[in-house]
Design an enzyme around this catalytic site. Structure first.
Site, PDB file in Angstrom:
ATOM      1  N   ARG A   1      -4.577  13.765  -1.775  1.00  0.00           N
ATOM      2  CA  ARG A   1      -5.346  12.607  -1.309  1.00  0.00           C
ATOM      3  C   ARG A   1      -5.845  12.833   0.113  1.00  0.00           C
ATOM      4  O   ARG A   1      -6.951  12.420   0.469  1.00  0.00           O
ATOM      5  CB  ARG A   1      -4.483  11.336  -1.377  1.00  0.00           C
ATOM      6  CG  ARG A   1      -4.219  10.892  -2.816  1.00  0.00           C
ATOM      7  CD  ARG A   1      -3.358   9.643  -2.891  1.00  0.00           C
ATOM      8  NE  ARG A   1      -3.098   9.262  -4.273  1.00  0.00           N
ATOM      9  CZ  ARG A   1      -1.928   8.836  -4.722  1.00  0.00           C
ATOM     10  NH1 ARG A   1      -0.898   8.726  -3.903  1.00  0.00           N
ATOM     11  NH2 ARG A   1      -1.773   8.513  -5.990  1.00  0.00           N
TER      12      ARG A   1
ATOM     13  N   ARG B   1       5.964   1.081   0.533  1.00  0.00           N
ATOM     14  CA  ARG B   1       4.621   1.443   1.009  1.00  0.00           C
ATOM     15  C   ARG B   1       3.767   0.204   1.242  1.00  0.00           C
ATOM     16  O   ARG B   1       3.067   0.092   2.245  1.00  0.00           O
ATOM     17  CB  ARG B   1       3.939   2.368  -0.007  1.00  0.00           C
ATOM     18  CG  ARG B   1       4.609   3.719  -0.115  1.00  0.00           C
ATOM     19  CD  ARG B   1       3.934   4.608  -1.145  1.00  0.00           C
ATOM     20  NE  ARG B   1       4.733   5.803  -1.365  1.00  0.00           N
ATOM     21  CZ  ARG B   1       4.257   6.953  -1.811  1.00  0.00           C
ATOM     22  NH1 ARG B   1       2.973   7.064  -2.088  1.00  0.00           N
ATOM     23  NH2 ARG B   1       5.044   7.995  -1.984  1.00  0.00           N
TER      24      ARG B   1
ATOM     25  N   SER C   1      14.217   3.130  -8.657  1.00  0.00           N
ATOM     26  CA  SER C   1      13.090   2.392  -8.076  1.00  0.00           C
ATOM     27  C   SER C   1      12.542   1.460  -9.153  1.00  0.00           C
ATOM     28  O   SER C   1      12.734   1.687 -10.351  1.00  0.00           O
ATOM     29  CB  SER C   1      11.993   3.356  -7.601  1.00  0.00           C
ATOM     30  OG  SER C   1      11.291   3.875  -8.714  1.00  0.00           O
TER      31      SER C   1
ATOM     32  N   GLY D   1       8.165   6.603   0.629  1.00  0.00           N
ATOM     33  CA  GLY D   1       8.890   5.428   0.153  1.00  0.00           C
ATOM     34  C   GLY D   1       8.378   5.003  -1.209  1.00  0.00           C
ATOM     35  O   GLY D   1       7.329   5.450  -1.662  1.00  0.00           O
ATOM     36  N   ASN D   2       9.144   4.135  -1.880  1.00  0.00           N
ATOM     37  CA  ASN D   2       8.684   3.665  -3.185  1.00  0.00           C
ATOM     38  C   ASN D   2       7.529   2.673  -2.997  1.00  0.00           C
ATOM     39  O   ASN D   2       7.146   2.343  -1.878  1.00  0.00           O
ATOM     40  CB  ASN D   2       9.846   3.078  -3.998  1.00  0.00           C
ATOM     41  CG  ASN D   2      10.467   1.869  -3.317  1.00  0.00           C
ATOM     42  OD1 ASN D   2       9.777   1.075  -2.688  1.00  0.00           O
ATOM     43  ND2 ASN D   2      11.765   1.727  -3.441  1.00  0.00           N
TER      44      ASN D   2
ATOM     45  N   SER E   1       0.352  12.341   0.086  1.00  0.00           N
ATOM     46  CA  SER E   1      -0.129  13.359  -0.842  1.00  0.00           C
ATOM     47  C   SER E   1      -1.144  14.260  -0.143  1.00  0.00           C
ATOM     48  O   SER E   1      -2.141  13.782   0.396  1.00  0.00           O
ATOM     49  CB  SER E   1      -0.776  12.655  -2.038  1.00  0.00           C
ATOM     50  OG  SER E   1      -1.788  13.447  -2.601  1.00  0.00           O
TER      51      SER E   1
END
Length: 310
Positions: free
Chosen positions: A134, A157, A17, A152-153, A131
């Site tokens: 979060r 996102r 990534s 996703g990376n 998360s």
């Protein structure tokens, strides 16, 4: 310096990534400044391949680390550079964390094309995050929001946000800053509002534990204040059964020798109130930092937080 490091290039195993490559190239540049020859070995991990399910459902943090460890085991690479937030709390036998580097901004960032802050989001707005930490902290701040998984990376996102799938997303400020994407940050959450994850914003370098020569070669990259802070944070997580299926925040600051650590645990089902604990202690060694973190985990449990059993 160990003679074996003089003659053969040091190989860094890395995910491919953009952020992982930035991290590996950052370490490569620092080691080259110190006279070492360094190459990168790019790899795709399970965590990069499985994007349709949340991390906690498919095996947790180790998904981003496993293939890199296999490369170390087989001698195809010598070191692996990780975002410490992705590194399991207990490394497998035969592996060690040789170095923790200076921390970038550990806080969370609020990212949205239309709204300047969480407070400005309308009732029932859709916020993306994968998360659990979060999720529970957002829920505590704004119970009305609709919190939806987002994998996703970084680029993926942000693309999903720009396509209108979400009103806002929450990302680590560190990743955006490292990739020079600060302009995407609309606001940064104070730790009081959104306590960071253990190790967030810090880079760790993993080696095979029998490579004392590599450990010595990496000593000049160590940032001891960061290492003490993240050791305490990671110990909280370990004491709570740490994996990404634990909705846990742990964040330590250090002034002189005084470590101040705060932690929060939330119920993923939203039935129980948020549990918080904090402590100040004099800390000068990694063992002391670890002990403080474990004490905080016990304090959370005493206040009603539930340990995650694998």
């Amino acid at each position: 310096m160990h003679p074996s490091l003089k003659n053969t290039p040091l190989v860094i195993a890395t995910r491919e990534s953009r952020l992982a490559l930035w991290q590996a190239e950052h370490v490569q540049a620092l080691l080259r400044q110190r006279g070492l020859s360094v190459e990168l070995l790019g790899m795709t991990t399970k965590g990069d391949q499985i994007l349709d399910r949340t991390l906690s459902k498919v095996g947790g943090k180790g998904l981003f680390v496993k293939e890199l460890e296999v490369a170390l085991e087989e001698g195809r690479a010598h070191i692996a550079v990780h975002s410490l937030k992705d590194v399991p709390m207990e490394l497998p036998a035969g592996f060690a964390l040789a170095c923790v580097m200076e921390r970038e901004d550990p806080r969370d960032a609020f990212v949205s094309p239309h709204y300047a802050s969480l407070a400005q989001l309308p009732q029932g707005a859709v916020v993306g995050t994968s998360s659990l930490r979060r999720q529970v902290l957002l829920h505590a701040l704004r119970p009305d929001l609709k919190i939806v998984p987002l994998r996703g990376n970084l680029d993926t996102r942000l693309r999903k946000l720009d396509e209108g799938q979400y009103d806002a997303i929450v990302l680590a400020a560190a990743g955006l800053k490292r990739l020079k994407m600060d302009e995407r940050i609309r606001s940064i959450f104070a730790p009081e509002e959104m306590l960071p994850a253990a190790g967030q914003g810090a880079l760790g370098i993993e080696i095979r534990s029998d490579r004392e020569d590599l450990r010595l070669a990496l000593q000049s990259l160590v940032d001891m204040p960061t290492w003490l802070r993240v050791t305490a944070e990671r110990a909280v997580s370990r004491g709570m059964g740490g994996s990404c299926s634990v909705p846990l925040a742990a964040y330590a600051t250090l002034e002189g020798d005084t470590l101040f650590i705060r932690a929060a645990w939330g119920d993923p089902d939203g039935q129980l109130p948020l549990v918080r604990a904090e402590q100040r202690a004099v800390v000068t060694t990694l063992a002391q930092a670890d002990a403080v973190g474990l004490a905080i985990a016990q304090a959370l449990q005493a206040a009603g937080a539930q340990v995650h059993r694998h």
